[in-house]
Design a protein around this motif. Structure first.
Motif, PDB file in Angstrom:
ATOM      1  N   ARG A   1       0.954  -1.370  -0.009  1.00  0.00           N
ATOM      2  CA  ARG A   1       0.313  -0.279  -0.016  1.00  0.00           C
ATOM      3  C   ARG A   1       0.530   1.416   0.351  1.00  0.00           C
ATOM      4  NH1 ARG A   1       0.565   4.175   2.441  1.00  0.00           N
ATOM      5  NH2 ARG A   1      -0.663   3.953   4.212  1.00  0.00           N
TER       6      ARG A   1
ATOM      7  N   LYS B   1      11.815   8.750   3.640  1.00  0.00           N
ATOM      8  CA  LYS B   1      12.332   8.052   4.789  1.00  0.00           C
ATOM      9  C   LYS B   1      13.502   8.322   5.584  1.00  0.00           C
ATOM     10  CE  LYS B   1       6.827   7.761   4.901  1.00  0.00           C
ATOM     11  NZ  LYS B   1       6.551   8.332   5.967  1.00  0.00           N
TER      12      LYS B   1
ATOM     13  N   GLU C   1       6.456   0.495   7.627  1.00  0.00           N
ATOM     14  CA  GLU C   1       6.349   1.663   6.344  1.00  0.00           C
ATOM     15  C   GLU C   1       5.327   1.209   5.450  1.00  0.00           C
ATOM     16  OE1 GLU C   1       6.736   4.648   7.218  1.00  0.00           O
ATOM     17  OE2 GLU C   1       5.018   5.262   5.717  1.00  0.00           O
ATOM     18  N   ASP C   2       4.117   1.183   4.650  1.00  0.00           N
ATOM     19  CA  ASP C   2       3.064   0.932   3.616  1.00  0.00           C
ATOM     20  C   ASP C   2       2.975   0.180   3.522  1.00  0.00           C
ATOM     21  OD1 ASP C   2       2.570   3.892   3.886  1.00  0.00           O
ATOM     22  OD2 ASP C   2       3.891   3.793   1.317  1.00  0.00           O
TER      23      ASP C   2
ATOM     24  N   ASP D   1       4.400   3.210  11.372  1.00  0.00           N
ATOM     25  CA  ASP D   1       4.942   4.013  11.188  1.00  0.00           C
ATOM     26  C   ASP D   1       2.526   5.221  10.713  1.00  0.00           C
ATOM     27  OD1 ASP D   1       5.113   7.143  10.350  1.00  0.00           O
ATOM     28  OD2 ASP D   1       6.059   6.680   8.441  1.00  0.00           O
ATOM     29  N   ASP D   2       2.043   4.414  10.005  1.00  0.00           N
ATOM     30  CA  ASP D   2       1.080   4.599   9.232  1.00  0.00           C
ATOM     31  C   ASP D   2       0.093   4.840   9.913  1.00  0.00           C
ATOM     32  OD1 ASP D   2       1.679   4.940   6.494  1.00  0.00           O
ATOM     33  OD2 ASP D   2       2.433   2.939   6.767  1.00  0.00           O
TER      34      ASP D   2
HETATM   35 MG   LIG Z   1       3.616   5.318   5.266  1.00  0.00          MG
END
Ligand SMILES: [Mg+2]
Ligand SMILES: NC(=O)c1ccc[n+]([C@@H]2O[C@H](COP(=O)([O-])OP(=O)(O)OC[C@H]3O[C@@H](n4cnc5c(N)ncnc54)[C@H](O)[C@@H]3O)[C@@H](O)[C@H]2O)c1
Ligand SMILES: O=C(O)C[C@H](O)C(=O)O
Length: 603
Positions: free
Chosen positions: A183, A201, A272-273, A295-296
């Protein structure tokens, strides 16, 4: 309770102190000659002094004139500005990629100069190395690929990761950002091409938190992709197979985590993602075993909460009024649910009532308002699902427009990944908000996925709004000399400080209390004067300063929770004896800053 004590002293003088550049200590290098020129960690291009050229076997490998760091810097900026001039009038995407390429070439060649120009020009360069351009880079990754950066672990490497991790050339790694590409921003499954996100990042870690670039590691966990277009693309660089699922998937992430923490037990891993199901599952699986975070879910929540508290102040209310804010959250994914969970925790803490903490929060996903009547209600969304009896005039699956008209929210917050979902009708309906200064957070990235543009928000919802977006927009000129201020509500204001605070405290884990300390610190950073103007977050130009403050708050929270094991020569007792001011000083002093260090060769 939320402690919003203002900082004493001016920020300017503090940031000057932060950036004062002492004479650099020597840097040990195990290479000589051309190998050094080809290593961006050590390369100084024409900047090697003659004595160093002699010591390192570089004499004759460079033109004779020595160019100073300042001259190299000026030359790069000149090329950058001429590129800007030469690409004027070309489509935005073409210009953005051209800018990314020139920065990336410098990154590949000379990291010291790269990070110096990045830090000094963060407002101009963050939109290139980070959102929104990084999204475009990921979409075009196979075509843009020239040389690798970071590590790639694929499903084919099962059983090999423990030895593979030793292929990374750096002996010490502090910060790892890991994605499985499932994602990427609001762009969906981009498979191996998502590596651009960990790289971006980590660039922010170096720029904002002063993490040493020799100690960062971007990682792609390639477990396949379900993106048909990529699977059919002959140039696609990842595994051409559908994504692993279930236990097969988890066993790969498990193996990676074991390998990382075997080689670098004190490293911090940022997830992340990841698509929502794995984002939550991996966070629960590892948060009490390793020093890691998502993080999300967590970074976004902290930044949003700081913005929501700022909104209460901007609306001229006391912070104690936060529990009465009516907040409509659009998007029930990892980010939206993360934000609501943290907001509920804050309300529960303020009111002492856990049960009713979510009563003023409304959650929508692609099927509209989420109520307890929702068929196959996601357990993660269940705590925020409305009881149909409580919401007169609204039904299960009510549209966003219906919800905004009925609820008249104080805040409309988007984390849906759907560009334009705050359309003209929705924004106009917000004019009926019970608040004199309603807030719009269009937090989805990149720019084209933002729920609305800044210009549309001020045009349709009225001039008296507070506006924030995940990707940057220019401030909006409202006429009569008035300016509609645009905030960037992006987790970049917290993740660098979380990583830095965890690193310098030697935290065993990263806890909710540490996140809360980080969010409080960010919320308290803004003065009343700024808040009255609708400015909820610091300028990105002060990101290194706010990150030092956030890092110090996180460190102190780790100490308070007895999770701090110390860092280097600084033991847990030393940390515990530091005052707040001393902690900020300790954190600031430990931030890496790009200057050429004398290179000393060692075999
Ligand atoms: Mg993110
Ligand atoms: N600004 C930031 O710091 C920040 C941080 C994290 C994520 N984000 C952005 O948030 C977005 C979502 O991230 P995520 O991890 O939660 O994704 P996700 O895929 O887990 O969740 C997306 C959610 O949006 C819902 N949705 C889809 N279409 C919708 C519609 N038309 N109306 C209402 N809801 C709709 C989905 O049902 C789902 O609940 C991404 O664009 C990402 O870039 C921004
Ligand atoms: O990457 C960003 O800019 C923020 C966030 O992590 C996102 O996924 O959109």
């Amino acid at each position: 309770m939320w402690n919003l004590a203002r900082f004493a002293g001016s920020r300017l003088s503090r940031s000057r102190r932060l950036f004062s550049t002492a004479i650099p200590g020597p840097c040990i290098v195990h290479k000589r000659g051309a190998d050094i020129l080809h290593d961006p960690w050590f390369n100084k291009d024409t900047g090697f002094p003659l004595t160093e050229r002699d010591r390192l076997g570089l004499r004759g490998l460079l033109p004779p004139r020595v160019i100073s760091f300042e001259q190299q810097y000026a030359r790069f900026m000149e090329s950058y500005h001429s590129l800007e001039k030469n690409t004027k009038g070309q489509p935005d995407g073409v210009v953005a990629l051209a800018k990314w390429r020139i920065l990336n070439r410098l990154h590949d060649r000379n990291e010291t100069l790269y990070y110096r120009v990045l830090i000094d020009n963060i407002k101009d360069f963050a939109p290139i190395i980070y959102t929104p351009t990084v999204g475009l880079v990921c979409q075009n990754y196979s075509g843009l690929f020239r040389r690798p950066r970071g590590m790639y672990f694929s499903a084919k490497d099962k059983g090999e990761m423990m030895s593979m991790i030793y292929n990374w050339p750096s002996e010490k790694v502090d910060m790892i950002v890991l994605t499985d590409g499932s994602r990427i921003l609001g762009l969906g499954d981009l498979g191996v091409q998502g590596i651009g996100i960990p790289i971006g990042k980590l660039d922010m870690y170096v720029a904002a938190a002063g993490i040493n670039p020799q100690r960062i590691l971007p990682v792609m966990l390639d477990v396949g992709t379900n993106n048909q277009k990529l699977l059919e693309d002959p140039l696609y660089l990842g595994l051409r197979q559908p994504r692993f699922e279930g236990e097969e998937y988890l066993s790969i992430v498990d193996e990676f985590m074991e390998a990382v923490f075997t080689r670098w037990p004190k490293a911090i891993v940022q997830f992340e993602d990841f698509q929502m199901k794995w984002a939550f599952e991996t966070l629960e699986r590892y948060r009490k075993r390793f020093c890691m975070f998502n993080d999300d879910i967590q970074g976004t929540a902290g930044v949003a909460l700081a913005g929501l508290l700022g909104t209460v102040r901007a609306q001229g209310r006391s912070l104690a009024d936060f529990p009465n804010q009516k907040i409509v959250v659009v998007g029930a994914g990892s980010a939206g649910l993360g934000v609501l969970s943290m907001a509920v925790q804050a309300v529960a803490k303020m009111t002492g009532k856990g049960k009713t903490a979510a009563q003023n929060f409304f959650l929508l996903d692609k099927d509209g308002l989420i109520t307890k009547e929702r068929k196959s209600l996601d357990p993660a969304a269940a705590p925020f699902a409305k009881d149909p009896g409580q919401i007169v005039g609204l039904r299960e699956g009510a549209s966003l427009l219906e919800v905004v008209k009925k609820v008249k929210p104080d805040v409309l917050l988007g984390l849906s990944g759907v560009g334009g979902v705050f359309n003209e009708e929705v924004l106009k309906a917000l004019r009926e908000s019970e608040s004199s200064k309603p807030a719009i957070f269009a937090m989805s990235n990149p720019t084209m996925n933002a729920e609305c543009t800044a210009a549309d928000a001020f045009k349709h919802a009225g001039e008296n709004i507070v506006f924030a977006s995940g990707s940057p927009f220019e401030n909006v000129l409202l006429g009569n000399g008035k300016v509609g201020y645009v905030n960037q509500a992006n987790n970049m204001y917290l993740f660098p400080g979380i990583g830095l605070g965890a690193l310098l405290s030697g935290a065993r884990f990263i806890t909710d209390r540490m996140w809360q300390a980080a969010a409080e610190c960010l919320a308290s950073y803004m003065t009343d004067e700024e808040i009255q103007k609708g400015i909820l977050y610091p300028s990105i130009n002060s990101i290194r300063h706010i990150t030092a403050e956030v890092g110090a708050s996180v460190l102190r929270a780790a100490v308070a929770e007895e999770l701090a094991e110390g860092h280097g020569d600084v033991g847990p007792k030393d940390l515990a004896h530091m005052s707040k001011e001393e902690t900020v000083g300790y954190v600031s002093r430990n931030m890496w800053f790009p200057i050429y260090s004398p290179l000393v060769h060692e075999k």
